[in-house]
Design a protein around this motif. Structure first.
Motif, PDB file in Angstrom:
ATOM      1  N   TYR A   3       8.552 -11.382   9.985  1.00  0.00           N
ATOM      2  CA  TYR A   3       8.738 -12.398  11.022  1.00  0.00           C
ATOM      3  C   TYR A   3      10.139 -12.304  11.590  1.00  0.00           C
ATOM      4  O   TYR A   3      11.123 -12.290  10.855  1.00  0.00           O
ATOM      5  CB  TYR A   3       8.526 -13.798  10.433  1.00  0.00           C
ATOM      6  N   ARG A   4      10.239 -12.234  12.910  1.00  0.00           N
ATOM      7  CA  ARG A   4      11.536 -12.254  13.574  1.00  0.00           C
ATOM      8  C   ARG A   4      11.421 -13.207  14.758  1.00  0.00           C
ATOM      9  O   ARG A   4      10.688 -12.929  15.712  1.00  0.00           O
ATOM     10  CB  ARG A   4      11.932 -10.851  14.079  1.00  0.00           C
ATOM     11  N   GLY A   5      12.123 -14.355  14.724  1.00  0.00           N
ATOM     12  CA  GLY A   5      12.083 -15.305  15.828  1.00  0.00           C
ATOM     13  C   GLY A   5      10.701 -15.882  16.040  1.00  0.00           C
ATOM     14  O   GLY A   5      10.297 -16.133  17.175  1.00  0.00           O
ATOM     15  N   GLY A   6       9.954 -16.061  14.969  1.00  0.00           N
ATOM     16  CA  GLY A   6       8.618 -16.648  15.072  1.00  0.00           C
ATOM     17  C   GLY A   6       7.555 -15.659  15.464  1.00  0.00           C
ATOM     18  O   GLY A   6       6.388 -16.021  15.615  1.00  0.00           O
ATOM     19  N   CYS A   7       7.910 -14.368  15.642  1.00  0.00           N
ATOM     20  CA  CYS A   7       6.930 -13.362  16.046  1.00  0.00           C
ATOM     21  C   CYS A   7       6.652 -12.413  14.878  1.00  0.00           C
ATOM     22  O   CYS A   7       7.547 -12.128  14.070  1.00  0.00           O
ATOM     23  CB  CYS A   7       7.449 -12.541  17.229  1.00  0.00           C
ATOM     24  N   LEU A   8       5.451 -11.951  14.806  1.00  0.00           N
ATOM     25  CA  LEU A   8       5.076 -10.985  13.787  1.00  0.00           C
ATOM     26  C   LEU A   8       5.450  -9.583  14.246  1.00  0.00           C
ATOM     27  O   LEU A   8       5.260  -9.228  15.416  1.00  0.00           O
ATOM     28  CB  LEU A   8       3.580 -11.060  13.507  1.00  0.00           C
ATOM     29  N   VAL A   9       5.976  -8.778  13.333  1.00  0.00           N
ATOM     30  CA  VAL A   9       6.483  -7.462  13.668  1.00  0.00           C
ATOM     31  C   VAL A   9       5.717  -6.395  12.880  1.00  0.00           C
ATOM     32  O   VAL A   9       5.323  -6.617  11.744  1.00  0.00           O
ATOM     33  CB  VAL A   9       7.998  -7.359  13.352  1.00  0.00           C
ATOM     34  N   LEU A  10       5.505  -5.273  13.506  1.00  0.00           N
ATOM     35  CA  LEU A  10       4.801  -4.159  12.881  1.00  0.00           C
ATOM     36  C   LEU A  10       5.597  -3.598  11.709  1.00  0.00           C
ATOM     37  O   LEU A  10       6.811  -3.491  11.764  1.00  0.00           O
ATOM     38  CB  LEU A  10       4.576  -3.062  13.917  1.00  0.00           C
ATOM     39  N   SER A  11       4.886  -3.233  10.646  1.00  0.00           N
ATOM     40  CA  SER A  11       5.517  -2.584   9.495  1.00  0.00           C
ATOM     41  C   SER A  11       5.079  -1.130   9.433  1.00  0.00           C
ATOM     42  O   SER A  11       3.939  -0.795   9.789  1.00  0.00           O
ATOM     43  CB  SER A  11       5.120  -3.303   8.201  1.00  0.00           C
ATOM     44  N   LYS A  12       5.975  -0.267   8.984  1.00  0.00           N
ATOM     45  CA  LYS A  12       5.653   1.150   8.857  1.00  0.00           C
ATOM     46  C   LYS A  12       6.126   1.645   7.494  1.00  0.00           C
ATOM     47  O   LYS A  12       7.311   1.589   7.171  1.00  0.00           O
ATOM     48  CB  LYS A  12       6.310   1.951   9.978  1.00  0.00           C
ATOM     49  N   ILE A  13       5.170   2.124   6.682  1.00  0.00           N
ATOM     50  CA  ILE A  13       5.441   2.643   5.344  1.00  0.00           C
ATOM     51  C   ILE A  13       4.968   4.092   5.302  1.00  0.00           C
ATOM     52  O   ILE A  13       3.967   4.453   5.922  1.00  0.00           O
ATOM     53  CB  ILE A  13       4.693   1.825   4.268  1.00  0.00           C
ATOM     54  N   TYR A  14       5.671   4.936   4.524  1.00  0.00           N
ATOM     55  CA  TYR A  14       5.340   6.353   4.503  1.00  0.00           C
ATOM     56  C   TYR A  14       4.658   6.753   3.193  1.00  0.00           C
ATOM     57  O   TYR A  14       5.012   6.287   2.107  1.00  0.00           O
ATOM     58  CB  TYR A  14       6.605   7.201   4.706  1.00  0.00           C
ATOM     59  N   SER A  15       3.666   7.617   3.330  1.00  0.00           N
ATOM     60  CA  SER A  15       2.958   8.162   2.180  1.00  0.00           C
ATOM     61  C   SER A  15       2.506   9.577   2.525  1.00  0.00           C
ATOM     62  O   SER A  15       3.042  10.207   3.450  1.00  0.00           O
ATOM     63  CB  SER A  15       1.780   7.266   1.799  1.00  0.00           C
ATOM     64  N   CYS A  16       1.492  10.075   1.813  1.00  0.00           N
ATOM     65  CA  CYS A  16       1.064  11.452   1.999  1.00  0.00           C
ATOM     66  C   CYS A  16      -0.397  11.585   1.573  1.00  0.00           C
ATOM     67  O   CYS A  16      -0.872  10.835   0.722  1.00  0.00           O
ATOM     68  CB  CYS A  16       1.946  12.372   1.134  1.00  0.00           C
ATOM     69  N   VAL A  17      -1.121  12.507   2.186  1.00  0.00           N
ATOM     70  CA  VAL A  17      -2.487  12.820   1.767  1.00  0.00           C
ATOM     71  C   VAL A  17      -2.613  14.320   1.552  1.00  0.00           C
ATOM     72  O   VAL A  17      -1.833  15.104   2.103  1.00  0.00           O
ATOM     73  CB  VAL A  17      -3.541  12.349   2.798  1.00  0.00           C
ATOM     74  N   LEU A  18      -3.593  14.704   0.743  1.00  0.00           N
ATOM     75  CA  LEU A  18      -3.786  16.107   0.408  1.00  0.00           C
ATOM     76  C   LEU A  18      -4.679  16.811   1.416  1.00  0.00           C
ATOM     77  O   LEU A  18      -5.650  16.242   1.914  1.00  0.00           O
ATOM     78  CB  LEU A  18      -4.401  16.236  -0.990  1.00  0.00           C
ATOM     79  N   ASN A  19      -4.332  18.069   1.673  1.00  0.00           N
ATOM     80  CA  ASN A  19      -5.185  18.963   2.451  1.00  0.00           C
ATOM     81  C   ASN A  19      -5.230  20.274   1.684  1.00  0.00           C
ATOM     82  O   ASN A  19      -4.405  21.151   1.867  1.00  0.00           O
ATOM     83  CB  ASN A  19      -4.627  19.159   3.860  1.00  0.00           C
ATOM     84  N   GLY A  20      -6.200  20.407   0.775  1.00  0.00           N
ATOM     85  CA  GLY A  20      -6.202  21.529  -0.148  1.00  0.00           C
ATOM     86  C   GLY A  20      -5.104  21.357  -1.175  1.00  0.00           C
ATOM     87  O   GLY A  20      -5.048  20.358  -1.882  1.00  0.00           O
ATOM     88  N   LEU A  21      -4.180  22.329  -1.240  1.00  0.00           N
ATOM     89  CA  LEU A  21      -3.036  22.225  -2.148  1.00  0.00           C
ATOM     90  C   LEU A  21      -1.773  21.761  -1.427  1.00  0.00           C
ATOM     91  O   LEU A  21      -0.707  21.685  -2.034  1.00  0.00           O
ATOM     92  CB  LEU A  21      -2.758  23.577  -2.820  1.00  0.00           C
TER      93      LEU A  21
END
Length: 520
Positions: A3-21
């Motif tokens: 929340y910033r100034g009463g507004c909802l803000v997008l969150s961005k978190i990093y991860s990873c997925v497998l493609n073969g090895l």
């Protein structure tokens, strides 16, 4: 964010997925807006990812935090890449809490997250952590939070900081600064794989000197080998001792093998880096998918689990013929390619094939003591289960005879594993130096163009080879494999040139073509 100034803000978190090895970096974007309470996951999630919404909701509540009663949308970017696995639970849960303002720590952007959540917020062990951590480090993320059960596996990777946690609550406290934790420095917790039993020694094998010699040649040049002999002649015993004379794995080889076992979910709490060459011996009832890999969610098969090691197929004709035929591509290309509607996966399969078989259904065709009870058509049908193209890809064919009583009672000591291995390592060093600019390592990998360059024959050697070609009815592939074998035998003897004696010995390992396969 949050929340910033009463507004909802997008969150961005990093991860990873497998493609073969390999791993692909994933951005977990979370948006919370007003509306009827709902949790929607988009970005080509598979069933396991879609089901995570229930695990996430329960884990957040049971960890003592408030789950936002809003409209929550989670996008897994890039949206055109298939997302598989349960390890996205943790980054999605943290994304929701970050967007809801329950974390409020910009340092969260410095971390990447992987982990599966249980309903009580506990982090469960997951498969494939090693390639995920490698991919994240290569993408610029050194700080990685993952399940405590995967700590040793993740800490194999050099220059990575591993933060292991057992539950969601502790991760939130750490991100808020309420808990301190010293990371595991990548590369410092490597230890030998304690699950691998001690390798058996060729010193246990009485007699069979000619077969030991064949195994030494196979190990020195990376050649495939087939043993033919009656029951009780020691074929399985010999095969199980083969890995003991192979050179020790390098760190790079060990890391690649461990990645395969990590993706397959075969690493345990006691093992981090696999340092001993694999020995895989699947049962003859195995399916083609289990042998080469695949499935609805593709996994490595036995040929990839044997990477840089040995694949032993006991009682070769008992395998289904269609199963054996799928071996031809990995034997030739040293990789397995699995095509699916969502893409193509490639798994490495650089292994040495060792196979054994009886000469006939009863096992005693050609035996001097036990009479064979099989008819000629039965023997022909039995041998026909193995195709010519597959046999051509096996460089060494040897006949194994039962050990005589006098040899069993004798005191004569034969060459043990250490003596055989020293000669193998010396020959391997010669090949590595010879092919350092060619992109190959062993004589068995020589292609026709390189064969002419590094395996030049004199007139006497050519004459002997021509005579063998016509008398044994060899194929062009078998002809090339005799030359490769000759090159390895020359390396074991320390000779720069391939001599007549080397060609003659190599031909001996193909003379069973006339005794057995020509009757087909």
């Amino acid at each position: 964010m949050g929340y910033r100034g009463g507004c909802l803000v997008l969150s961005k978190i990093y991860s990873c997925v497998l493609n073969g090895l390999d791993g692909n970096l994933i951005e977990v974007e979370v948006d919370i807006s007003n509306g009827l309470p709902a949790l929607t996951i988009v970005g080509l999630p598979d069933t396991a990812v879609k089901e995570s919404k229930e695990r996430i909701r329960a884990a957040i509540k049971n960890s003592g935090f408030e789950f936002p009663m809003k409209r929550i949308t989670i996008n897994l970017a890039p949206a055109n890449t298939k997302k598989e696995g349960t390890h996205l639970d943790l980054p999605m849960a943290l994304g929701i809490m970050d967007a809801a303002g329950q974390i409020e720590n910009e340092k969260i952007r410095d971390f990447a997250f992987i982990g599966e959540l249980s309903l009580n917020g506990k982090l469960n062990r997951i498969a494939g952590v090693l390639p995920l951590v490698i991919a994240l480090k290569n993408s610029g993320f050194r700080k990685i939070i993952l399940p405590e059960a995967n700590a040793e596996e993740g800490a194999i990777v050099q220059d990575a900081e591993i933060y292991p946690f057992s539950n969601l609550n502790d991760i939130i406290r750490y991100l808020k600064g309420e808990l301190t934790l010293s990371p595991l420095q990548g590369g410092k917790s490597i230890h030998n794989d304690k699950n691998n039993r001690d390798l058996e020694d060729f010193d246990d094998v009485v007699g069979q000197e000619s077969i030991k010699r064949a195994f030494q040649i196979a190990a020195a040049g990376g050649h495939n080998l087939l043993m033919i002999g009656p029951p009780g002649s020691g074929k399985t015993m010999l095969a199980r001792r083969f890995p003991s004379i192979l050179p020790d794995m390098t760190y790079e080889e060990a890391l690649e093998v461990t990645k395969i076992y990590s993706v397959a979910g075969l690493l345990t709490d006691q093992s981090s880096l696999i340092t001993k060459r694999p020995f895989r011996s699947p049962h003859h009832t195995i399916s083609s998918i289990a042998l080469v890999g695949g499935g609805r969610v593709p996994k490595p098969g036995e040929v990839s689990l044997a990477h840089y090691g040995v694949l032993f197929l006991d009682e070769l004709p008992e395998f289904q013929r269609n199963v054996l035929e799928v071996l031809r591509q990995p034997l030739e290309d040293e990789v397995v390619t699995i095509s699916r509607i969502n893409g193509t996966l490639t798994y490495p399969s650089k292994f040495i094939l060792v196979a054994s078989m009886n000469p006939c259904p009863c096992g005693y065709y050609g035996d001097a003591v036990h009479p064979c009870s099989c008819t000629f058509p039965q023997i022909k049908k039995y041998l026909s289960k193995i195709s010519g193209p597959l046999l051509d890809r096996i460089d060494i064919h040897v006949e194994v005879f039962p050990v005589k009583y006098t040899e069993l009672q004798g005191e004569h000591r034969t060459k043990d594993t250490e003596q055989l291995k020293i000669a193998v390592e010396h020959a391997r060093k010669i090949q590595i130096e010879r092919y350092k600019n060619e992109g190959i390592f062993f004589n068995s990998q020589l292609k026709p163009k390189l064969l002419k360059k590094y395996c030049k024959l004199g007139s006497s050697e050519k004459a002997l080879l021509e005579e063998a070609f016509h008398k044994l009815g060899l194929s062009a592939r078998a002809y090339n494999r005799i030359i490769k074998l000759s090159r390895t035998i020359a390396d074991l003897s320390g000779s720069d040139q391939i001599l007549v004696s080397h060609i003659a010995e190599a031909i001996q390992y193909r003379n069973l073509d006339k005794k057995f396969w020509n009757m087909q």
